[in-house]
Design an enzyme around this catalytic site. Structure first.
Site, mmCIF file in Angstrom:
data_model
loop_
_atom_site.group_PDB
_atom_site.id
_atom_site.type_symbol
_atom_site.label_atom_id
_atom_site.label_comp_id
_atom_site.label_asym_id
_atom_site.label_seq_id
_atom_site.Cartn_x
_atom_site.Cartn_y
_atom_site.Cartn_z
ATOM 1 C CB ALA A 32 -0.963 -0.014 1.187
ATOM 2 C CG HIS A 37 6.051 3.039 1.620
ATOM 3 N ND1 HIS A 37 4.684 3.174 1.565
ATOM 4 C CD2 HIS A 37 6.329 2.339 2.749
ATOM 5 C CE1 HIS A 37 4.148 2.565 2.622
ATOM 6 N NE2 HIS A 37 5.120 2.057 3.351
ATOM 7 C CD GLN A 61 4.633 -5.741 11.324
ATOM 8 O OE1 GLN A 61 5.557 -6.278 10.732
ATOM 9 N NE2 GLN A 61 4.527 -4.419 11.402
ATOM 10 C CE LYS A 150 2.467 7.110 10.568
ATOM 11 N NZ LYS A 150 2.315 5.703 10.398
ATOM 12 C CB SER A 188 -0.082 6.286 7.542
ATOM 13 O OG SER A 188 -0.543 5.029 7.967
HETATM 14 O O1 PAF Z 1 6.963 -0.375 9.033
HETATM 15 C C1 PAF Z 1 6.547 -1.367 8.392
HETATM 16 O O2 PAF Z 1 5.955 -1.226 7.315
HETATM 17 C C2 PAF Z 1 6.736 -2.743 8.989
HETATM 18 O O3 PAF Z 1 6.657 -2.728 10.371
HETATM 19 C C3 PAF Z 1 8.040 -3.433 8.511
HETATM 20 C C4 PAF Z 1 9.276 -2.702 9.009
HETATM 21 C C5 PAF Z 1 8.051 -3.522 7.000
HETATM 22 C C6 PAF Z 1 8.085 -4.859 9.070
HETATM 23 O O4 PAF Z 1 6.991 -5.618 8.659
#
Ligand code: PAF
Length: 282
Positions: A32, A37, A61, A150, A188
Site C-alpha cells: 500500500a 515509502h 506483528q 513516522k 501512512s
Molecule cells: O513499518 C513497516 O511497514 C513494517 O513494520 C516493517 C518494518 C516492514 C516490518 O513488517
C-alpha cells in the site's frame, strides 16, 4: 525491476550481485505504498548500486486480527510506483516463504522499548516486527537499511535488533523524515481506510503535536500531556497516549530540565483506524 516470490531465488540472485561488488540498499514495507515509502526508495537509490524492496504484510506483528485482515493491498499500483522510482528488485513472498517453519519460536530482548507506548498498547507487536525484519535481513543481506521516522519507536527497536543480532557493523540503519500531506497528516498506508469525514479530522493529530511543541517549557510535563489528550478527544479521536520522551533513550519524561532533546508521540483511533505520529520538539 525483477520480481521474486521465492526466497531461494532471490538469495541466489543477490549472491551473484554481491560477488560483482554491488552495494545493496533495502527498504522493507507492507505494501500500500505512498510517497513516504517512495522517498525511502529514492534515498536508497542515491547511495546504493542495487535497491531491493520487500512487500510482505507480516501477520506476526498484528495484535489485532481485524487490522491484519483489513490492511490495504494495492500490489499493481505498488509495482508501478516502484518501477517509476527505479527500484531494481521486489521481494513479494507468501507467508510460507517467509516463515517456512510456523512453529519456530523467537524472542528478542527489547527491554522497556517493548513495555511503553506502542509496546504497551500493541502487545507482541515489536516481537513480530523483529521476527520479520531479522528474517528479511538474513534473506537480503543488505549494506544499508532504510526505514521511516513516522514509526519512531520501531526505528529504535530495529536499531536494538541490529545490536542484538550482531548485525550493526554490517548493516547501516538510515532513518528518513516523515512525509506529510498538505494539511499535515503523516503519510501512512492506513490513511486509505479513512472515510471522508475521518480524513477531515485526521490532521488533528499533527495539530496536537504542534500544540505540544508550541507550549513545551522546562518543568512538569504532565499537564501538557493531558492537554494534548483533551485536544484529541475534542477533535473526535479516541487517544491512547500523548507522551513526551527523551529523543535518544526514549524514556518518558514527567519533568524536563530544558536541556534534553525531546520527542512527542501519540496514537489515536478514528473509528477503528489507529493512527500514530510524532514530532521532534527541539
Ligand atoms: O513499518 C513497516 O511497514 C513494517 O513494520 C516493517 C518494518 C516492514 C516490518 O513488517
Amino acid at each position: 525491476m525483477i520480481l521474486f516470490k521465492k526466497v531461494a531465488d532471490l538469495h541466489k540472485y543477490l549472491d551473484t550481485q554481491r560477488e560483482i561488488g554491488m552495494e545493496i540498499g533495502f527498504v522493507p514495507t507492507m505494501g500500500a505504498l505512498h510517497q513516504g515509502h517512495i522517498s525511502l526508495i529514492e534515498e536508497a537509490r542515491k547511495h546504493n548500486s542495487l535497491v531491493v524492496c520487500s512487500i510482505f504484510v507480516n501477520p506476526s506483528q498484528f495484535n489485532d486480527p481485524a487490522d491484519y485482515r483489513k490492511y490495504p493491498s494495492t500490489i499493481d499500483s505498488d509495482i508501478a510506483l516502484l518501477e517509476n522510482a527505479d527500484c531494481d528488485v521486489l521481494l513479494y513472498p507468501s507467508v510460507e516463504e517467509v516463515y517456512p517453519d510456523p512453529d519456530e519460536k523467537s524472542h528478542y530482548e527489547l527491554g522497556y522499548l517493548e513495555t511503553i507506548m506502542e509496546g504497551k498498547f500493541r502487545p507482541g507487536h515489536f516481537q513480530g516486527v523483529c521476527k520479520v525484519v531479522h528474517r528479511l535481513l538474513k534473506i537480503v543481506g543488505p549494506d544499508n537499511l532504510y526505514i521511516g521516522q513516522k514509526d519512531y519507536q520501531q526505528c529504535l527497536v530495529i536499531k536494538r535488533l541490529l545490536e542484538l543480532m550482531g548485525m550493526k557493523d554490517q548493516i547501516s540503519l538510515h532513518i528518513a523524515p516523515t512525509l506529510r500531506e498538505k494539511d499535515g497528516l503523516a503519510m501512512s498506508s492506513r490513511n486509505a481506510r479513512l472515510d471522508a469525514q475521518q480524513r477531515q479530522i485526521a490532521p488533528g493529530i499533527y495539530q496536537t503535536l504542534n500544540l505540544v511543541r508550541k507550549e513545551i517549557k522546562p518543568g512538569n510535563l504532565q499537564l501538557l500531556k493531558e492537554k494534548g489528550m483533551n485536544h484529541l478527544l475534542e477533535k473526535g479521536f479516541r487517544p491512547e497516549y500523548v507522551e513526551i520522551a527523551d529523543a535518544s533513550t526514549f524514556l518518558p519524561l514527567n519533568e524536563w530540565d530544558g536541556s534534553q532533546k525531546l520527542v512527542v508521540l501519540t496514537a489515536a483511533f478514528l473509528g477503528e483506524i489507529r493512527l500514530i505520529d510524532n514530532l521532534l520538539l527541539n
